[in-house]
Design a protein around this motif. Sequence first.
Motif, short mmCIF file in Angstrom:
data_model
loop_
_atom_site.label_atom_id
_atom_site.label_comp_id
_atom_site.label_asym_id
_atom_site.label_seq_id
_atom_site.Cartn_x
_atom_site.Cartn_y
_atom_site.Cartn_z
N SER A 79 -16.57 16.35 -13.61
CA SER A 79 -16.75 15.74 -14.93
C SER A 79 -15.56 16.05 -15.85
N SER A 80 -15.08 17.30 -15.81
CA SER A 80 -13.93 17.67 -16.64
C SER A 80 -12.67 16.93 -16.19
N LEU A 81 -12.49 16.82 -14.89
CA LEU A 81 -11.32 16.12 -14.35
C LEU A 81 -11.33 14.66 -14.79
N LYS A 82 -12.46 13.99 -14.65
CA LYS A 82 -12.55 12.57 -15.02
C LYS A 82 -12.34 12.37 -16.52
N ARG A 83 -12.99 13.22 -17.32
CA ARG A 83 -12.89 13.07 -18.77
C ARG A 83 -11.47 13.36 -19.26
N HIS A 84 -10.89 14.43 -18.74
CA HIS A 84 -9.56 14.84 -19.17
C HIS A 84 -8.50 13.82 -18.76
N PHE A 85 -8.59 13.34 -17.51
CA PHE A 85 -7.61 12.37 -17.02
C PHE A 85 -7.70 11.07 -17.81
N PRO A 100 -11.54 12.01 -1.86
CA PRO A 100 -12.66 11.91 -2.80
C PRO A 100 -12.45 12.79 -4.02
N LEU A 101 -13.06 12.42 -5.14
CA LEU A 101 -12.88 13.16 -6.38
C LEU A 101 -13.29 14.62 -6.25
N GLU A 102 -14.35 14.89 -5.48
CA GLU A 102 -14.78 16.29 -5.35
C GLU A 102 -13.72 17.14 -4.65
N VAL A 103 -12.97 16.53 -3.73
CA VAL A 103 -11.89 17.25 -3.05
C VAL A 103 -10.74 17.51 -4.02
N ILE A 104 -10.37 16.48 -4.80
CA ILE A 104 -9.28 16.63 -5.77
C ILE A 104 -9.65 17.68 -6.82
N ALA A 105 -10.88 17.58 -7.34
CA ALA A 105 -11.33 18.52 -8.38
C ALA A 105 -11.28 19.96 -7.87
N ILE A 160 -4.46 20.87 -21.68
CA ILE A 160 -3.61 20.31 -20.64
C ILE A 160 -2.95 21.47 -19.93
N ASN A 161 -3.42 21.80 -18.75
CA ASN A 161 -2.83 22.87 -17.98
C ASN A 161 -1.76 22.26 -17.08
N TYR A 162 -0.51 22.62 -17.33
CA TYR A 162 0.60 21.97 -16.64
C TYR A 162 0.52 22.14 -15.13
N SER A 163 0.18 23.33 -14.66
CA SER A 163 0.13 23.53 -13.22
C SER A 163 -0.93 22.64 -12.58
N GLN A 164 -2.06 22.45 -13.26
CA GLN A 164 -3.11 21.58 -12.73
C GLN A 164 -2.65 20.13 -12.70
N LEU A 165 -2.03 19.68 -13.81
CA LEU A 165 -1.60 18.29 -13.87
C LEU A 165 -0.49 17.99 -12.87
N ASN A 222 -8.93 23.01 -9.27
CA ASN A 222 -9.77 24.02 -9.91
C ASN A 222 -10.40 23.52 -11.21
N MET A 223 -10.99 22.33 -11.14
CA MET A 223 -11.71 21.76 -12.28
C MET A 223 -13.01 21.16 -11.78
N SER A 224 -13.98 21.03 -12.68
CA SER A 224 -15.20 20.32 -12.33
C SER A 224 -14.89 18.82 -12.28
#
Length: 328
Positions: A259-265, A246-251, A224-229, A255-257
């Motif tokens: 797939s990583s963004l979706k899985r982590h969230f 769109p998700l690709e813009v948010i990712a 969990i990277n606080y600055s990213q969250l 600075n995340m892929s």
Amino acid sequence: MADLKIHFHELDTDYSFHKLGYIFKSEVSDNCVSISNDYGSGKIHKFRLDDGLYIRIWNVDIYKALELIRIAHPQPYRKSFNLVFIFSPKNVIYRNDANKVIINFNRLKNVLFTSSDVTINFEIIPHNTIQAIDITLRADWLERIFPDAGPEFLALLKSMIESESPVTLMEPTTLEEYQALVELYSPDSTKELFIKSRVMFIISSFLSRITNREQNDLYSSASINYSQLMYLEDIITANIKKTLPPLEVIARKVNMSISSLKRHFKSLYNKNIYEYYLDKKMEYAKRLIIENEFNTNEVAGILGYDNVSHFIETFKKFHGVSPGSIHD
């Protein structure tokens, strides 16, 4: 609103632990805070197992709303980590340092591993029991104790210790770790040699477990990277009155892929980003109606809906009633 707020940098020293007892208006004797008053009843034991290794064993019935706020150590300061196992996860809520990310512990996410360079809040729900094992591992202790570990393990330690970003993981407890933790509540838990053997097993098991992941995955998705969250939360809030990008813009922005963004969230919130966004959007819509007395068409316009019928349908799905019936 918490009835009692406790701010601290650490609870390792005798001074800080006695201060904890003072705040609880409780007696401190033999490194044990014994609580028996309006705040709760039970005990918090502290042990110094080595230079740089400390443990607290919490077993307290809480009668009032309690907030524990671990304040980030100012830099420069020798880095340390906390490994916290929560036995009563449904009674504890964890917030990040900006109070923007709220995470409910659950049986699949009941272990928190965090570095000392970030502020974290634990909210304890009143009229419940809090059972937890809280271990402090100083960075220099980790380097001293595991000098001959495997290259992957040493690479992980080096990465965590030298990282300029806060390091935080939420994990489930393995069966073996759980059994070792339960033993810390046994009669032998007053014997430091016994405690140290159990704690060393727990630490080794946890660090070995996260070492077995790919290094990139550990820091890009599982951690969990606080600055990213916080940035992600800002993006969602900034688009409450618009359409979510769109998700690709948010990712890309965090600075995340994808797939990583979706899985982590999903692992943190038990819902996807769009569901979370709609939750916040519909709660905001309800506040606009109740607090500002806007009508349905006005709220739909404020929230960026071109189709009022679509807004009404979405609102009813979330709140069970149409927006026009709120004031009826």
